[in-house]
Design a protein around this motif. Sequence first.
Motif, PDB file in Angstrom:
ATOM      1  N   VAL A  50       0.812  -1.218   0.000  1.00  0.00           N
ATOM      2  CA  VAL A  50       0.000   0.000   0.000  1.00  0.00           C
ATOM      3  C   VAL A  50       0.849   1.273   0.000  1.00  0.00           C
ATOM      4  O   VAL A  50       0.676   2.142  -0.866  1.00  0.00           O
ATOM      5  CB  VAL A  50      -1.003  -0.013   1.180  1.00  0.00           C
ATOM      6  CG1 VAL A  50      -1.627   1.366   1.375  1.00  0.00           C
ATOM      7  CG2 VAL A  50      -2.092  -1.039   0.916  1.00  0.00           C
ATOM      8  N   PRO A  51       1.793   1.455   0.932  1.00  0.00           N
ATOM      9  CA  PRO A  51       2.613   2.672   0.871  1.00  0.00           C
ATOM     10  C   PRO A  51       3.532   2.708  -0.348  1.00  0.00           C
ATOM     11  O   PRO A  51       3.900   3.791  -0.810  1.00  0.00           O
ATOM     12  CB  PRO A  51       3.415   2.642   2.177  1.00  0.00           C
ATOM     13  CG  PRO A  51       3.406   1.223   2.610  1.00  0.00           C
ATOM     14  CD  PRO A  51       2.106   0.663   2.147  1.00  0.00           C
ATOM     15  N   LEU A  52       3.885   1.544  -0.903  1.00  0.00           N
ATOM     16  CA  LEU A  52       4.713   1.542  -2.101  1.00  0.00           C
ATOM     17  C   LEU A  52       3.928   2.034  -3.316  1.00  0.00           C
ATOM     18  O   LEU A  52       4.491   2.650  -4.220  1.00  0.00           O
ATOM     19  CB  LEU A  52       5.274   0.143  -2.359  1.00  0.00           C
ATOM     20  CG  LEU A  52       6.359  -0.328  -1.396  1.00  0.00           C
ATOM     21  CD1 LEU A  52       6.823  -1.736  -1.757  1.00  0.00           C
ATOM     22  CD2 LEU A  52       7.543   0.639  -1.388  1.00  0.00           C
ATOM     23  N   PHE A 130      -5.145   4.639  -1.670  1.00  0.00           N
ATOM     24  CA  PHE A 130      -3.832   4.292  -1.117  1.00  0.00           C
ATOM     25  C   PHE A 130      -3.254   5.478  -0.347  1.00  0.00           C
ATOM     26  O   PHE A 130      -2.644   5.306   0.710  1.00  0.00           O
ATOM     27  CB  PHE A 130      -2.887   3.877  -2.242  1.00  0.00           C
ATOM     28  CG  PHE A 130      -3.202   2.538  -2.840  1.00  0.00           C
ATOM     29  CD1 PHE A 130      -2.581   1.395  -2.369  1.00  0.00           C
ATOM     30  CD2 PHE A 130      -4.124   2.416  -3.868  1.00  0.00           C
ATOM     31  CE1 PHE A 130      -2.866   0.150  -2.904  1.00  0.00           C
ATOM     32  CE2 PHE A 130      -4.417   1.176  -4.421  1.00  0.00           C
ATOM     33  CZ  PHE A 130      -3.797   0.043  -3.935  1.00  0.00           C
ATOM     34  N   GLN A 131      -3.464   6.670  -0.865  1.00  0.00           N
ATOM     35  CA  GLN A 131      -2.953   7.866  -0.192  1.00  0.00           C
ATOM     36  C   GLN A 131      -3.684   8.086   1.129  1.00  0.00           C
ATOM     37  O   GLN A 131      -3.058   8.340   2.170  1.00  0.00           O
ATOM     38  CB  GLN A 131      -3.128   9.081  -1.102  1.00  0.00           C
ATOM     39  CG  GLN A 131      -2.554  10.359  -0.522  1.00  0.00           C
ATOM     40  CD  GLN A 131      -2.699  11.535  -1.476  1.00  0.00           C
ATOM     41  OE1 GLN A 131      -3.419  11.471  -2.472  1.00  0.00           O
ATOM     42  NE2 GLN A 131      -2.019  12.630  -1.169  1.00  0.00           N
ATOM     43  N   ALA A 132      -4.998   7.983   1.120  1.00  0.00           N
ATOM     44  CA  ALA A 132      -5.788   8.227   2.330  1.00  0.00           C
ATOM     45  C   ALA A 132      -5.536   7.167   3.398  1.00  0.00           C
ATOM     46  O   ALA A 132      -5.386   7.482   4.588  1.00  0.00           O
ATOM     47  CB  ALA A 132      -7.276   8.288   1.982  1.00  0.00           C
ATOM     48  N   MET A 133      -5.475   5.903   2.993  1.00  0.00           N
ATOM     49  CA  MET A 133      -5.290   4.848   3.986  1.00  0.00           C
ATOM     50  C   MET A 133      -3.885   4.863   4.584  1.00  0.00           C
ATOM     51  O   MET A 133      -3.698   4.563   5.760  1.00  0.00           O
ATOM     52  CB  MET A 133      -5.586   3.483   3.360  1.00  0.00           C
ATOM     53  CG  MET A 133      -7.053   3.264   2.992  1.00  0.00           C
ATOM     54  SD  MET A 133      -8.215   3.499   4.367  1.00  0.00           S
ATOM     55  CE  MET A 133      -8.820   5.165   4.059  1.00  0.00           C
ATOM     56  N   THR A 134      -2.888   5.220   3.776  1.00  0.00           N
ATOM     57  CA  THR A 134      -1.546   5.358   4.336  1.00  0.00           C
ATOM     58  C   THR A 134      -1.506   6.481   5.362  1.00  0.00           C
ATOM     59  O   THR A 134      -0.882   6.354   6.424  1.00  0.00           O
ATOM     60  CB  THR A 134      -0.525   5.630   3.215  1.00  0.00           C
ATOM     61  OG1 THR A 134      -0.579   4.569   2.257  1.00  0.00           O
ATOM     62  CG2 THR A 134       0.884   5.711   3.772  1.00  0.00           C
ATOM     63  N   ALA A 135      -2.185   7.591   5.051  1.00  0.00           N
ATOM     64  CA  ALA A 135      -2.256   8.701   5.998  1.00  0.00           C
ATOM     65  C   ALA A 135      -2.964   8.274   7.282  1.00  0.00           C
ATOM     66  O   ALA A 135      -2.556   8.659   8.384  1.00  0.00           O
ATOM     67  CB  ALA A 135      -2.972   9.885   5.361  1.00  0.00           C
ATOM     68  N   ALA A 136      -4.005   7.486   7.145  1.00  0.00           N
ATOM     69  CA  ALA A 136      -4.774   7.059   8.319  1.00  0.00           C
ATOM     70  C   ALA A 136      -3.918   6.277   9.300  1.00  0.00           C
ATOM     71  O   ALA A 136      -4.000   6.472  10.519  1.00  0.00           O
ATOM     72  CB  ALA A 136      -5.970   6.219   7.869  1.00  0.00           C
ATOM     73  N   GLY A 165      -6.021  12.728  -0.315  1.00  0.00           N
ATOM     74  CA  GLY A 165      -6.322  11.351  -0.683  1.00  0.00           C
ATOM     75  C   GLY A 165      -7.801  11.048  -0.632  1.00  0.00           C
ATOM     76  O   GLY A 165      -8.341  10.326  -1.486  1.00  0.00           O
ATOM     77  N   THR A 166      -8.496  11.598   0.360  1.00  0.00           N
ATOM     78  CA  THR A 166      -9.934  11.381   0.473  1.00  0.00           C
ATOM     79  C   THR A 166     -10.662  11.963  -0.731  1.00  0.00           C
ATOM     80  O   THR A 166     -11.558  11.329  -1.297  1.00  0.00           O
ATOM     81  CB  THR A 166     -10.467  11.995   1.774  1.00  0.00           C
ATOM     82  OG1 THR A 166      -9.869  11.336   2.891  1.00  0.00           O
ATOM     83  CG2 THR A 166     -11.979  11.856   1.870  1.00  0.00           C
ATOM     84  N   GLU A 167     -10.276  13.165  -1.140  1.00  0.00           N
ATOM     85  CA  GLU A 167     -10.906  13.741  -2.333  1.00  0.00           C
ATOM     86  C   GLU A 167     -10.617  12.892  -3.564  1.00  0.00           C
ATOM     87  O   GLU A 167     -11.515  12.607  -4.362  1.00  0.00           O
ATOM     88  CB  GLU A 167     -10.418  15.164  -2.579  1.00  0.00           C
ATOM     89  CG  GLU A 167     -11.147  15.779  -3.784  1.00  0.00           C
ATOM     90  CD  GLU A 167     -10.556  17.099  -4.244  1.00  0.00           C
ATOM     91  OE1 GLU A 167     -11.336  18.034  -4.455  1.00  0.00           O
ATOM     92  OE2 GLU A 167      -9.334  17.167  -4.414  1.00  0.00           O
TER      93      GLU A 167
END
Length: 374
Positions: A50-52, A130-136, A165-167
């Motif tokens: 995911v972060p990759l 992927f961006q939002a979940m990594t931030a979470a 990421g959410t947007e």
Amino acid sequence: MSQVVGSASTDAVAVPAPRQDRVESRMVDEERLGVLLGQVVSDLGAVMAVPLVLLGDRVGLFESLAQGAATASELAERAHLSDRYVQEWLLAMAASGYIDHLGNGTYVLSPEQFEMFCNPDSPAYVAGGFQAMTAATRSLDRLTETFRTGDGIGWHEHHADLFTGTERFFRPSYVNLLTSTWIPAVQGLQQRLEEGARVADVGCGLGASTRVLAEAYPASTFVGSDYHQASIELARTRAAEAGLADRVTFQVAGAQDLDGQYDAIMMFDCLHDMPDPLSALQAARRALTSEGCVVLVEPLSGDSIEDTLNPVGRLFAAASVFLCLPSGLSAEPRTGLGNQAGPARTLALAAEAGFTTAREATRAPFNIVYELRP
């Protein structure tokens, strides 16, 4: 000594034989254990992937690969990156199925993979997720403490990647479904918007939903509101860049602070995050014209635990632990609705807020759309 359970795939792994002194006290189904361990291997690989994916998105690797098949060295040259790092990244992405290996160290992005990672208007675009979940997951240390204290974490307290990421995650649904499916499912709303209506977009975030509406219905005016200052500033910038400033305005305001009367009030994927969703719905009801309606879009959920035991439910329930529930517990009255509240509880909340008509208007792969009327 060990036993190989199942096949050599990720759904089964070699399981060490249990110690004899434990067999009598707890009988283990070795086949079931092997399958479960196989799932863990798959899940741990996904956690690392995911972060990759986000890294590849940040440095332009997906976009560069979309230009054509390439080796690691060729791709690194295109993207102006280190070829050794790119080589390892390509291997990890190919093992995850996110890119294809053609042989001889050459990789390519298939049309389907392009839709997922490079086409922001596609309904299959998932890069924002992927961006939002990594931030979470960056909140894990603090979340650990909230489990002990019961406190919350405000939406504004997360990493900035969460907002963008959410947007990016929700925008494809708005682009592909909002005006084509969701609005027509609400009785009389499309005609009202085409003729000219005053519309509020509560909890608008960066304003993707507001812009989609404004572009589709130029006769109407739209007011987007969110309590997060940084999100509103970005929303204003993006609306101006899109040439929508004549019919779109944004303001920093809470859900309870609606100003004036509206023909329609929209709430997209935000009610469940609010510490006081009841007051938010009550404020929306007070701000509606007599013939107005609330369009409430919430994450897909069911009314039983069994309804959640599926891949979408798994993703949303986990996201709720990291994001939605902590947000809902971050201020009084700390309702903590969570994103898996279910239709029955959501409709009951609408009735408690004073709406005489509350119904499920339509469904999408990730959402339920509700129509509420005073």
